[in-house]
Scaffold this motif. Structure first.
Motif, PDB file in Angstrom:
ATOM      1  N   THR A  89     -49.003 -87.743  47.732  1.00 38.26           N
ATOM      2  CA  THR A  89     -48.070 -88.871  47.706  1.00 38.26           C
ATOM      3  C   THR A  89     -48.225 -89.685  48.986  1.00 38.26           C
ATOM      4  OG1 THR A  89     -46.312 -87.513  48.670  1.00 38.26           O
ATOM      5  CG2 THR A  89     -46.339 -87.727  46.269  1.00 38.26           C
ATOM      6  N   THR A  90     -47.759 -90.919  48.921  1.00 39.31           N
ATOM      7  CA  THR A  90     -47.732 -91.770  50.102  1.00 39.31           C
ATOM      8  C   THR A  90     -46.337 -92.372  50.213  1.00 39.31           C
ATOM      9  OG1 THR A  90     -48.531 -93.662  48.809  1.00 39.31           O
ATOM     10  CG2 THR A  90     -50.190 -92.364  49.969  1.00 39.31           C
ATOM     11  N   GLY A  91     -45.969 -92.822  51.370  1.00 36.67           N
ATOM     12  CA  GLY A  91     -44.654 -93.417  51.588  1.00 36.67           C
ATOM     13  C   GLY A  91     -43.632 -92.363  51.979  1.00 36.67           C
ATOM     14  N   GLY A  92     -42.384 -92.782  52.079  1.00 38.56           N
ATOM     15  CA  GLY A  92     -41.304 -91.892  52.463  1.00 38.56           C
ATOM     16  C   GLY A  92     -40.455 -91.508  51.270  1.00 38.56           C
ATOM     17  N   LEU A  93     -39.322 -90.872  51.529  1.00 35.59           N
ATOM     18  CA  LEU A  93     -38.444 -90.368  50.480  1.00 35.59           C
ATOM     19  C   LEU A  93     -38.031 -91.454  49.496  1.00 35.59           C
ATOM     20  CD1 LEU A  93     -36.693 -88.196  49.181  1.00 35.59           C
ATOM     21  CD2 LEU A  93     -34.956 -88.654  50.918  1.00 35.59           C
ATOM     22  N   ARG A 108     -44.860 -93.036  46.532  1.00 39.75           N
ATOM     23  CA  ARG A 108     -45.788 -93.375  45.450  1.00 39.75           C
ATOM     24  C   ARG A 108     -46.679 -92.170  45.227  1.00 39.75           C
ATOM     25  NH1 ARG A 108     -46.651 -98.554  43.537  1.00 39.75           N
ATOM     26  NH2 ARG A 108     -48.808 -98.065  43.113  1.00 39.75           N
ATOM     27  N   VAL A 109     -46.774 -91.762  43.981  1.00 43.63           N
ATOM     28  CA  VAL A 109     -47.595 -90.615  43.618  1.00 43.63           C
ATOM     29  C   VAL A 109     -48.995 -91.091  43.281  1.00 43.63           C
ATOM     30  CG1 VAL A 109     -47.865 -88.709  41.974  1.00 43.63           C
ATOM     31  CG2 VAL A 109     -45.584 -89.443  42.675  1.00 43.63           C
ATOM     32  N   SER A 142     -49.639 -94.854  41.684  1.00 45.38           N
ATOM     33  CA  SER A 142     -51.041 -95.200  41.923  1.00 45.38           C
ATOM     34  C   SER A 142     -51.940 -94.385  40.994  1.00 45.38           C
ATOM     35  CB  SER A 142     -51.423 -94.891  43.372  1.00 45.38           C
ATOM     36  OG  SER A 142     -50.644 -95.649  44.253  1.00 45.38           O
ATOM     37  N   TYR A 143     -52.849 -95.049  40.338  1.00 41.82           N
ATOM     38  CA  TYR A 143     -53.837 -94.430  39.448  1.00 41.82           C
ATOM     39  C   TYR A 143     -55.047 -94.114  40.305  1.00 41.82           C
ATOM     40  CZ  TYR A 143     -56.900 -94.184  35.259  1.00 41.82           C
ATOM     41  OH  TYR A 143     -57.764 -93.800  34.265  1.00 41.82           O
ATOM     42  N   THR A 144     -55.388 -92.847  40.449  1.00 37.68           N
ATOM     43  CA  THR A 144     -56.416 -92.423  41.398  1.00 37.68           C
ATOM     44  C   THR A 144     -57.581 -91.758  40.671  1.00 37.68           C
ATOM     45  OG1 THR A 144     -54.676 -92.062  43.023  1.00 37.68           O
ATOM     46  CG2 THR A 144     -56.811 -91.071  43.491  1.00 37.68           C
ATOM     47  N   THR A 149     -57.390 -86.645  46.495  1.00 38.82           N
ATOM     48  CA  THR A 149     -56.255 -85.781  46.222  1.00 38.82           C
ATOM     49  C   THR A 149     -55.234 -86.521  45.373  1.00 38.82           C
ATOM     50  OG1 THR A 149     -56.628 -84.723  48.357  1.00 38.82           O
ATOM     51  CG2 THR A 149     -54.522 -84.313  47.313  1.00 38.82           C
ATOM     52  N   CYS A 150     -54.853 -85.908  44.240  1.00 36.14           N
ATOM     53  CA  CYS A 150     -53.935 -86.574  43.326  1.00 36.14           C
ATOM     54  C   CYS A 150     -53.180 -85.533  42.505  1.00 36.14           C
ATOM     55  CB  CYS A 150     -54.689 -87.537  42.413  1.00 36.14           C
ATOM     56  SG  CYS A 150     -56.065 -86.788  41.518  1.00 36.14           S
TER      57      CYS A 150
END
Length: 170
Positions: free
Chosen positions: A83-87, A91-92, A141-143, A147-148
């Protein structure tokens, strides 16, 4: 030498476990049960009743199941690795294969076409593919690499418990 390798593995196992919300603990989750021995959730987040489906025909069972699986991402003690960002702005990074699986499972279900709209359309008519579904319906986010979240990270939790048991035995 073996003991040194085991101690290193324990150290890596402890670093890898990092909740987005809360701290790892035991709980009795109905939908995200594979995290019961080591969860970051204090409520069962896997019961995904997305409001975009409310007011439309019944959501297909396969769609409901895969969205429930997706909803468990916050319960994972490994969530911070994909994930990125905070609580409040998390964004996954959803693996492309899992995003495509969600789309295939949901494309026959109806979704409301707007927040205030009572008009319903099939997911397959609103979203072109898994990437479009993940980014615009889920807001994630589509990855395609790296790592996802693949919806099967319960295995990681089981491995972390095994590593912890080995560490306790040292």
């Amino acid at each position: 030498m073996q003991k040194l390798v085991l101690i290193f593995a324990c150290f890596i196992g402890l670093i890898a476990a990092d909740c987005i919300i809360g701290t790892p603990h035991k709980d009795d989750l109905e939908y995200c049960y594979w995290y019961n021995d080591n969860t970051c959730c204090s409520i069962d987040l896997g019961n995904t009743n997305n409001t975009k489906f409310t007011g439309c025909s019944q959501i297909e069972a396969g769609c409901s199941q895969v969205l429930n699986l997706y909803g468990c991402f916050l319960c994972s003690p490994d969530a911070s690795t994909w994930t990125t960002g905070g609580l409040f702005s998390t964004r996954v990074n959803v693996c492309s294969a899992f995003g495509d699986r969600m789309y295939r499972s949901c494309k026959g279900s109806q979704v409301r076409t707007g927040v205030l709209s009572s008009s319903c359309k099939l997911v397959g008519d609103v979203y072109a593919d898994g990437k479009d579904f993940v980014e615009n319906f889920l807001g994630q986010s589509y990855t395609e690499s790296g790592t996802c979240y693949n919806g099967a990270t319960g295995l990681i939790a089981s491995m972390a418990l095994l590593i912890a048991a080995i560490c306790m035995a040292l």
